[in-house]
Every structure is written in structure tokens, then in C-alpha cells.
Design a protein around this motif. Structure first.
Motif, PDB file in Angstrom:
ATOM      1  N   LYS A 129     -10.096   3.775  -3.644  1.00  0.00           N
ATOM      2  CA  LYS A 129     -11.307   4.078  -4.416  1.00  0.00           C
ATOM      3  C   LYS A 129     -12.265   5.011  -3.675  1.00  0.00           C
ATOM      4  CE  LYS A 129     -14.210   0.149  -3.163  1.00  0.00           C
ATOM      5  NZ  LYS A 129     -14.915  -1.021  -3.644  1.00  0.00           N
ATOM      6  N   ASN A 130     -12.124   5.133  -2.349  1.00  0.00           N
ATOM      7  CA  ASN A 130     -12.979   6.013  -1.557  1.00  0.00           C
ATOM      8  C   ASN A 130     -12.384   7.407  -1.358  1.00  0.00           C
ATOM      9  OD1 ASN A 130     -14.958   4.000  -1.098  1.00  0.00           O
ATOM     10  ND2 ASN A 130     -13.621   3.098   0.446  1.00  0.00           N
ATOM     11  N   LEU A 131     -11.199   7.656  -1.913  1.00  0.00           N
ATOM     12  CA  LEU A 131     -10.532   8.934  -1.719  1.00  0.00           C
ATOM     13  C   LEU A 131     -10.910   9.920  -2.810  1.00  0.00           C
ATOM     14  CD1 LEU A 131      -6.931   7.701  -0.834  1.00  0.00           C
ATOM     15  CD2 LEU A 131      -8.783   8.303   0.731  1.00  0.00           C
ATOM     16  N   VAL A 132     -11.039  11.175  -2.418  1.00  0.00           N
ATOM     17  CA  VAL A 132     -11.295  12.259  -3.375  1.00  0.00           C
ATOM     18  C   VAL A 132     -10.391  13.433  -2.995  1.00  0.00           C
ATOM     19  CG1 VAL A 132     -13.683  11.622  -3.888  1.00  0.00           C
ATOM     20  CG2 VAL A 132     -13.201  13.167  -1.992  1.00  0.00           C
ATOM     21  N   GLU A 133     -10.273  14.371  -3.904  1.00  0.00           N
ATOM     22  CA  GLU A 133      -9.434  15.535  -3.649  1.00  0.00           C
ATOM     23  C   GLU A 133      -9.882  16.233  -2.365  1.00  0.00           C
ATOM     24  OE1 GLU A 133      -7.708  19.518  -5.829  1.00  0.00           O
ATOM     25  OE2 GLU A 133      -9.226  18.329  -6.850  1.00  0.00           O
ATOM     26  N   GLY A 134      -8.906  16.606  -1.539  1.00  0.00           N
ATOM     27  CA  GLY A 134      -9.184  17.323  -0.300  1.00  0.00           C
ATOM     28  C   GLY A 134      -9.238  16.456   0.938  1.00  0.00           C
ATOM     29  N   VAL A 135      -9.307  15.143   0.789  1.00  0.00           N
ATOM     30  CA  VAL A 135      -9.354  14.237   1.945  1.00  0.00           C
ATOM     31  C   VAL A 135      -7.966  14.171   2.581  1.00  0.00           C
ATOM     32  CG1 VAL A 135      -9.643  11.821   2.638  1.00  0.00           C
ATOM     33  CG2 VAL A 135     -11.259  12.864   1.058  1.00  0.00           C
ATOM     34  N   LYS A 136      -7.917  14.228   3.910  1.00  0.00           N
ATOM     35  CA  LYS A 136      -6.644  14.142   4.632  1.00  0.00           C
ATOM     36  C   LYS A 136      -6.285  12.673   4.844  1.00  0.00           C
ATOM     37  CE  LYS A 136      -4.083  15.973   8.535  1.00  0.00           C
ATOM     38  NZ  LYS A 136      -4.158  16.717   9.795  1.00  0.00           N
ATOM     39  N   VAL A 137      -5.038  12.321   4.500  1.00  0.00           N
ATOM     40  CA  VAL A 137      -4.592  10.929   4.598  1.00  0.00           C
ATOM     41  C   VAL A 137      -3.208  10.842   5.224  1.00  0.00           C
ATOM     42  CG1 VAL A 137      -5.915  10.096   2.607  1.00  0.00           C
ATOM     43  CG2 VAL A 137      -3.613  10.996   2.255  1.00  0.00           C
ATOM     44  N   LYS A 138      -2.904   9.645   5.709  1.00  0.00           N
ATOM     45  CA  LYS A 138      -1.542   9.292   6.109  1.00  0.00           C
ATOM     46  C   LYS A 138      -1.134   8.152   5.192  1.00  0.00           C
ATOM     47  CE  LYS A 138      -0.708   7.224  10.080  1.00  0.00           C
ATOM     48  NZ  LYS A 138      -0.386   6.995  11.498  1.00  0.00           N
ATOM     49  N   VAL A 139      -0.020   8.331   4.494  1.00  0.00           N
ATOM     50  CA  VAL A 139       0.471   7.323   3.557  1.00  0.00           C
ATOM     51  C   VAL A 139       1.830   6.825   4.043  1.00  0.00           C
ATOM     52  CG1 VAL A 139       1.104   6.827   1.173  1.00  0.00           C
ATOM     53  CG2 VAL A 139      -0.711   8.481   1.650  1.00  0.00           C
ATOM     54  N   CYS A 140       1.978   5.512   4.085  1.00  0.00           N
ATOM     55  CA  CYS A 140       3.237   4.873   4.471  1.00  0.00           C
ATOM     56  C   CYS A 140       3.705   3.999   3.316  1.00  0.00           C
ATOM     57  CB  CYS A 140       3.057   3.985   5.692  1.00  0.00           C
ATOM     58  SG  CYS A 140       2.335   4.817   7.098  1.00  0.00           S
ATOM     59  N   GLY A 141       5.001   3.976   3.080  1.00  0.00           N
ATOM     60  CA  GLY A 141       5.529   3.136   2.019  1.00  0.00           C
ATOM     61  C   GLY A 141       7.003   3.373   1.798  1.00  0.00           C
ATOM     62  N   PHE A 142       7.463   3.095   0.585  1.00  0.00           N
ATOM     63  CA  PHE A 142       8.884   3.247   0.261  1.00  0.00           C
ATOM     64  C   PHE A 142       9.047   4.178  -0.941  1.00  0.00           C
ATOM     65  CE2 PHE A 142       7.417  -0.360  -2.204  1.00  0.00           C
ATOM     66  CZ  PHE A 142       8.026  -0.199  -3.435  1.00  0.00           C
ATOM     67  N   LEU A 143      10.226   4.783  -1.029  1.00  0.00           N
ATOM     68  CA  LEU A 143      10.531   5.729  -2.093  1.00  0.00           C
ATOM     69  C   LEU A 143      11.340   5.063  -3.201  1.00  0.00           C
ATOM     70  CD1 LEU A 143      11.642   8.761   0.086  1.00  0.00           C
ATOM     71  CD2 LEU A 143       9.482   8.521  -1.140  1.00  0.00           C
ATOM     72  N   THR A 144      11.059   5.477  -4.425  1.00  0.00           N
ATOM     73  CA  THR A 144      11.847   5.041  -5.575  1.00  0.00           C
ATOM     74  C   THR A 144      11.734   6.096  -6.671  1.00  0.00           C
ATOM     75  OG1 THR A 144      12.326   3.169  -7.047  1.00  0.00           O
ATOM     76  CG2 THR A 144      10.011   3.701  -6.672  1.00  0.00           C
ATOM     77  N   ASN A 145      12.609   6.011  -7.662  1.00  0.00           N
ATOM     78  CA  ASN A 145      12.554   6.912  -8.808  1.00  0.00           C
ATOM     79  C   ASN A 145      11.716   6.309  -9.914  1.00  0.00           C
ATOM     80  OD1 ASN A 145      14.002   9.283  -8.258  1.00  0.00           O
ATOM     81  ND2 ASN A 145      15.939   8.236  -8.544  1.00  0.00           N
TER      82      ASN A 145
END
Length: 100
Positions: A64-80
Motif C-alpha cells: 500500500k506504500n508503493l507507487v510507480e517509480g519506487v525501487k523494490v526487491k521482490v522474492c517469491g515463486f513463479l506460476t502461470n
């Protein structure tokens, strides 16, 4: 089997929030990644635009605190994710999001 991805990039476009019929909060956004990697002793530009889904109250407190242009690191899993037209899209389901 392992399925884990960690990527850094910038939030691209607006984040869309929704709540499932069972009350689970979901957010959908994109992370744009640019880097230069070594491949076969040569520099290669790497670019991707990753579709990210964050589900649940705890992780969406961060989103909820993120807006366009903010740099992030995202960790998780991939799926279709199946699309209406019958095709599919690779999606990163976030387990942790960190502003960097």
C-alpha cells in the motif's frame, strides 16, 4: 522441486487492489528490471517486465506504500496465470517485498 525468484526493479504502472470473495486482499503490479550481465565473457543487457501478485493482509501492508517509480526487491515463486483468450502469462507471486 525448487521454485524461487528474487528480482530488483522499479514499480511500473499503478497498483491494482482487489478482495476475493473469501476476503483475501490481492494486489497486482509490474516490476521493470534493467541490468547488465556477463554471458560468455560478453556484456549483455537484461530487461524484463514482471507481473507480480501479492496476496494476503501482511504483504499488502507493504504494497500500500508503493507507487510507480519506487525501487523494490521482490522474492517469491513463479506460476502461470491463464488469460481469457486462452494464453497464459508468467506471474511472480510475492512472498516478500522490500523497498531499496
Amino acid at each position: 522441486m525448487q521454485n524461487f525468484m528474487e528480482i530488483e526493479g522499479f514499480i511500473k504502472f499503478d497498483i491494482k487492489f482487489s478482495t476475493s470473495p473469501s476476503g483475501v486482499i490481492h494486489s497486482v503490479f509490474f516490476v521493470e528490471h534493467h541490468s547488465i550481465r556477463q554471458e560468455n565473457s560478453l556484456n549483455r543487457k537484461a530487461y524484463c517486465l514482471i507481473n507480480v501478485v501479492a496476496s494476503g493482509k501482511d504483504i499488502n501492508q507493504k504494497v500500500k506504500n508503493l507507487v510507480e517509480g519506487v525501487k523494490v526487491k521482490v522474492c517469491g515463486f513463479l506460476t502461470n496465470k491463464s488469460l481469457v483468450n486462452g494464453s497464459s502469462r508468467l506471474v511472480l507471486h510475492a512472498e516478500n517485498i522490500e523497498i531499496i
